[in-house]
Design an enzyme around this catalytic site. Structure first.
Site, PDB file in Angstrom:
ATOM      1  N   GLY A 121      -4.409  -3.689  -5.997  1.00 41.25           N
ATOM      2  CA  GLY A 121      -2.967  -3.475  -5.907  1.00 41.25           C
ATOM      3  C   GLY A 121      -2.221  -4.735  -5.500  1.00 41.25           C
ATOM      4  CB  ILE A 176      -0.471  -5.711  -0.025  1.00 44.26           C
ATOM      5  CG1 ILE A 176       1.049  -5.446   0.010  1.00 44.26           C
ATOM      6  CG2 ILE A 176      -0.929  -6.405   1.258  1.00 44.26           C
ATOM      7  CD1 ILE A 176       1.501  -4.478   1.102  1.00 44.26           C
ATOM      8  CE1 TYR A 187       2.998   5.419   1.986  1.00 43.82           C
ATOM      9  CE2 TYR A 187       5.084   4.899   3.064  1.00 43.82           C
ATOM     10  CZ  TYR A 187       3.841   4.501   2.618  1.00 43.82           C
ATOM     11  OH  TYR A 187       3.418   3.202   2.797  1.00 43.82           O
TER      12      TYR A 187
HETATM   13  N1  LIG Z   1       4.342  -2.684  -0.454  1.00 47.77           N
HETATM   14  C1  LIG Z   1       4.984  -2.331   0.645  1.00 47.77           C
HETATM   15  O1  LIG Z   1       6.167  -2.679   0.826  1.00 47.77           O
HETATM   16  C2  LIG Z   1       4.308  -1.497   1.707  1.00 47.77           C
HETATM   17  C3  LIG Z   1       5.048  -1.167   2.851  1.00 47.77           C
HETATM   18  C4  LIG Z   1       4.435  -0.400   3.839  1.00 47.77           C
HETATM   19  C5  LIG Z   1       3.117  -0.016   3.693  1.00 47.77           C
HETATM   20  N2  LIG Z   1       2.428  -0.340   2.571  1.00 47.77           N
HETATM   21  C6  LIG Z   1       1.034   0.102   2.459  1.00 47.77           C
HETATM   22  O2  LIG Z   1       0.232  -1.016   2.093  1.00 47.77           O
HETATM   23  C7  LIG Z   1      -0.833  -0.589   1.252  1.00 47.77           C
HETATM   24  C8  LIG Z   1      -0.819  -1.402  -0.036  1.00 47.77           C
HETATM   25  O3  LIG Z   1       0.438  -1.218  -0.671  1.00 47.77           O
HETATM   26  P1  LIG Z   1       0.790  -1.890  -2.077  1.00 47.77           P
HETATM   27  O4  LIG Z   1       2.244  -2.055  -2.133  1.00 47.77           O
HETATM   28  O5  LIG Z   1      -0.122  -3.029  -2.329  1.00 47.77           O
HETATM   29  O6  LIG Z   1       0.429  -0.657  -3.040  1.00 47.77           O
HETATM   30  P2  LIG Z   1      -0.417  -0.629  -4.403  1.00 47.77           P
HETATM   31  O7  LIG Z   1      -0.171   0.720  -4.988  1.00 47.77           O
HETATM   32  O8  LIG Z   1      -0.111  -1.817  -5.223  1.00 47.77           O
HETATM   33  O9  LIG Z   1      -1.910  -0.738  -3.887  1.00 47.77           O
HETATM   34  C9  LIG Z   1      -2.665   0.395  -3.485  1.00 47.77           C
HETATM   35  C10 LIG Z   1      -3.931   0.392  -4.302  1.00 47.77           C
HETATM   36  O10 LIG Z   1      -4.695   1.539  -3.874  1.00 47.77           O
HETATM   37  C11 LIG Z   1      -5.319   2.096  -5.019  1.00 47.77           C
HETATM   38  N3  LIG Z   1      -5.586   3.509  -4.754  1.00 47.77           N
HETATM   39  C12 LIG Z   1      -4.693   4.527  -4.711  1.00 47.77           C
HETATM   40  N4  LIG Z   1      -5.354   5.684  -4.474  1.00 47.77           N
HETATM   41  C13 LIG Z   1      -6.671   5.375  -4.377  1.00 47.77           C
HETATM   42  C14 LIG Z   1      -7.846   6.146  -4.164  1.00 47.77           C
HETATM   43  N5  LIG Z   1      -7.802   7.484  -4.010  1.00 47.77           N
HETATM   44  N6  LIG Z   1      -9.045   5.512  -4.117  1.00 47.77           N
HETATM   45  C15 LIG Z   1      -9.118   4.151  -4.302  1.00 47.77           C
HETATM   46  N7  LIG Z   1      -8.040   3.390  -4.526  1.00 47.77           N
HETATM   47  C16 LIG Z   1      -6.818   3.987  -4.547  1.00 47.77           C
HETATM   48  C17 LIG Z   1      -4.314   1.910  -6.153  1.00 47.77           C
HETATM   49  O11 LIG Z   1      -4.927   1.925  -7.446  1.00 47.77           O
HETATM   50  C18 LIG Z   1      -3.693   0.554  -5.811  1.00 47.77           C
HETATM   51  O12 LIG Z   1      -4.314  -0.488  -6.529  1.00 47.77           O
HETATM   52  C19 LIG Z   1      -0.640   0.901   1.054  1.00 47.77           C
HETATM   53  O13 LIG Z   1      -1.441   1.579   1.994  1.00 47.77           O
HETATM   54  C20 LIG Z   1       0.822   1.113   1.359  1.00 47.77           C
HETATM   55  O14 LIG Z   1       1.083   2.425   1.810  1.00 47.77           O
HETATM   56  C21 LIG Z   1       2.996  -1.081   1.576  1.00 47.77           C
END
Ligand SMILES: NC(=O)c1ccc[n+]([C@@H]2O[C@H](COP(=O)([O-])OP(=O)(O)OC[C@H]3O[C@@H](n4cnc5c(N)ncnc54)[C@H](O)[C@@H]3O)[C@@H](O)[C@H]2O)c1
Length: 324
Positions: free
Chosen positions: A11, A13, A155
């Site tokens: 993903g 991050i 969420y």
């Molecule tokens: N991007 C932001 O602004 C933000 C802010 C607060 C928290 N977060 C948290 O940071 C983390 C990463 O966020 P991101 O923006 O990179 O999101 P993203 O969706 O790009 O990355 C999450 C990854 O997890 C994978 N995933 C989802 N469900 C899954 C499962 N059941 N098994 C295995 N893999 C799975 C997805 O395919 C994806 O590649 C998440 O936990 C998100 O909640 C992100």
């Protein structure tokens, strides 16, 4: 600390973090189910980017964190030193449509990873929490000690639940865990469902941007390299021999309103936005604003990318991607 498991590493991050870890010579295992929540091609291109950095130190496993047998056999078959658990269903608004999916993936998935760690003796984790746990708080910067008992989206509630279960595993099994509350992260490869990426796409297509509320809604936008810097510091912190659990805000300690965000996109792209004014959406908090004193003092977190610089880099990536 040599072998690191990054869940959700394909993903946004996760792929930036893995890139930094691979450049620092770590051996990185990525578990990601390539969820179709957004373009699987974007995730695939993230993985390709990682493969071009790594020289045999990257292993990708396409698997679901909720799959107990696969997770158990992964931890049995590999010698993992530390886990960065990022995999999750990450959108706020879709969690209102499908709360049970969020409970399954975020809460059960996290509990499953912690349980596998316990069974295989892995005792260090960095967990991705979120600023959304603060609910609809307004006013000054939010400190980690603020009350987070009133989440306003499924969420947010799942992220709070995960922080609680992380503390339980720390207490019962001496796991060192840092829960990082990320504040709206942006930069190249940002999730396409997040406002900056979504708005930029519409701007370049000369289509109206959905502009919620009166434009005063504000976010503490964090540039991706600052977030990754914070995760790396947290990894050092959990690898201490002392017993540790804590929660840290990772933001910039600076808010940008929706109007300012659109103006910056216009300025950096040289395009004029058409606004489609809409009421504020349920589940959206009005303001996020991080007090980052604790992360700075305890972790040595040191963010430094201002919004205009970050948006310029994002626009460069977006244009390159368009013309590829
Ligand atoms: N991007 C932001 O602004 C933000 C802010 C607060 C928290 N977060 C948290 O940071 C983390 C990463 O966020 P991101 O923006 O990179 O999101 P993203 O969706 O790009 O990355 C999450 C990854 O997890 C994978 N995933 C989802 N469900 C899954 C499962 N059941 N098994 C295995 N893999 C799975 C997805 O395919 C994806 O590649 C998440 O936990 C998100 O909640 C992100």
């Amino acid at each position: 600390m040599e072998n690191i498991l990054v869940t959700g590493g394909a993903g946004f991050i996760g792929s930036h973090l893995c890139e930094a870890l691979l450049k620092d010579d770590y051996t990185v295992y990525v578990i990601d189910n390539m969820s179709p929540y957004y373009s699987v091609e974007l995730k695939q291109s993230n993985l390709n980017r990682l493969k071009s950095v790594a020289t045999g130190r990257l292993t990708f496993i396409e698997a679901d964190i909720c799959d107990k047998e696969r997770m158990e056999s992964f931890f049995t078959d590999h010698s993992i030193d530390v886990v960065v658990h990022l995999a999750a269903c990450a959108g706020v608004r879709p969690s209102i449509e499908d709360p049970l999916l969020y409970v399954d993936v975020n809460i059960q998935g996290t509990a499953n990873i912690l349980e596998c760690m316990k069974k295989s003796g892995v005792a260090k984790m960095v967990f991705a929490s979120s600023s959304s746990v603060y609910g609809d708080s307004s006013g000054g910067p939010l400190h980690e000690s603020a009350n987070v008992d009133k989440p306003i989206s499924p969420y947010a509630a799942t992220k709070k639940a995960c922080e609680l279960i992380c503390h339980t595993y720390h207490h019962l099994y001496d796991m060192n865990i840092a829960c990082l509350r990320f504040f709206t992260v942006y930069g190249p490869c940002q999730r396409p469902d997040l406002a900056i990426h979504k708005f930029t796409k519409l701007l370049y297509a000369n289509k109206p941007l959905p502009f919620y509320g009166d434009g005063s809604m504000s976010r503490d936008y964090t540039y991706i390299s600052d977030t990754v810097g914070g995760v790396l510091k947290a990894l050092d912190w959990v690898c201490s021999s002392q017993k540790r659990f804590d929660i840290f805000n990772l933001g910039e300690n600076h808010t940008i309103s929706l109007s300012q965000m659109v103006e910056t996109l216009e300025e950096c792209s040289g395009r004029k936005a058409i606004l489609n004014r809409l009421p504020q959406q349920p589940g959206d908090v009005n303001t996020t604003f991080a007090d980052i004193t604790k992360a700075k003092e305890v972790l040595g977190y040191n963010p430094g990318v201002d919004f205009k610089t970050g948006i310029t880099k994002f626009i460069q990536w977006f244009e390159d991607d368009l013309h590829r």
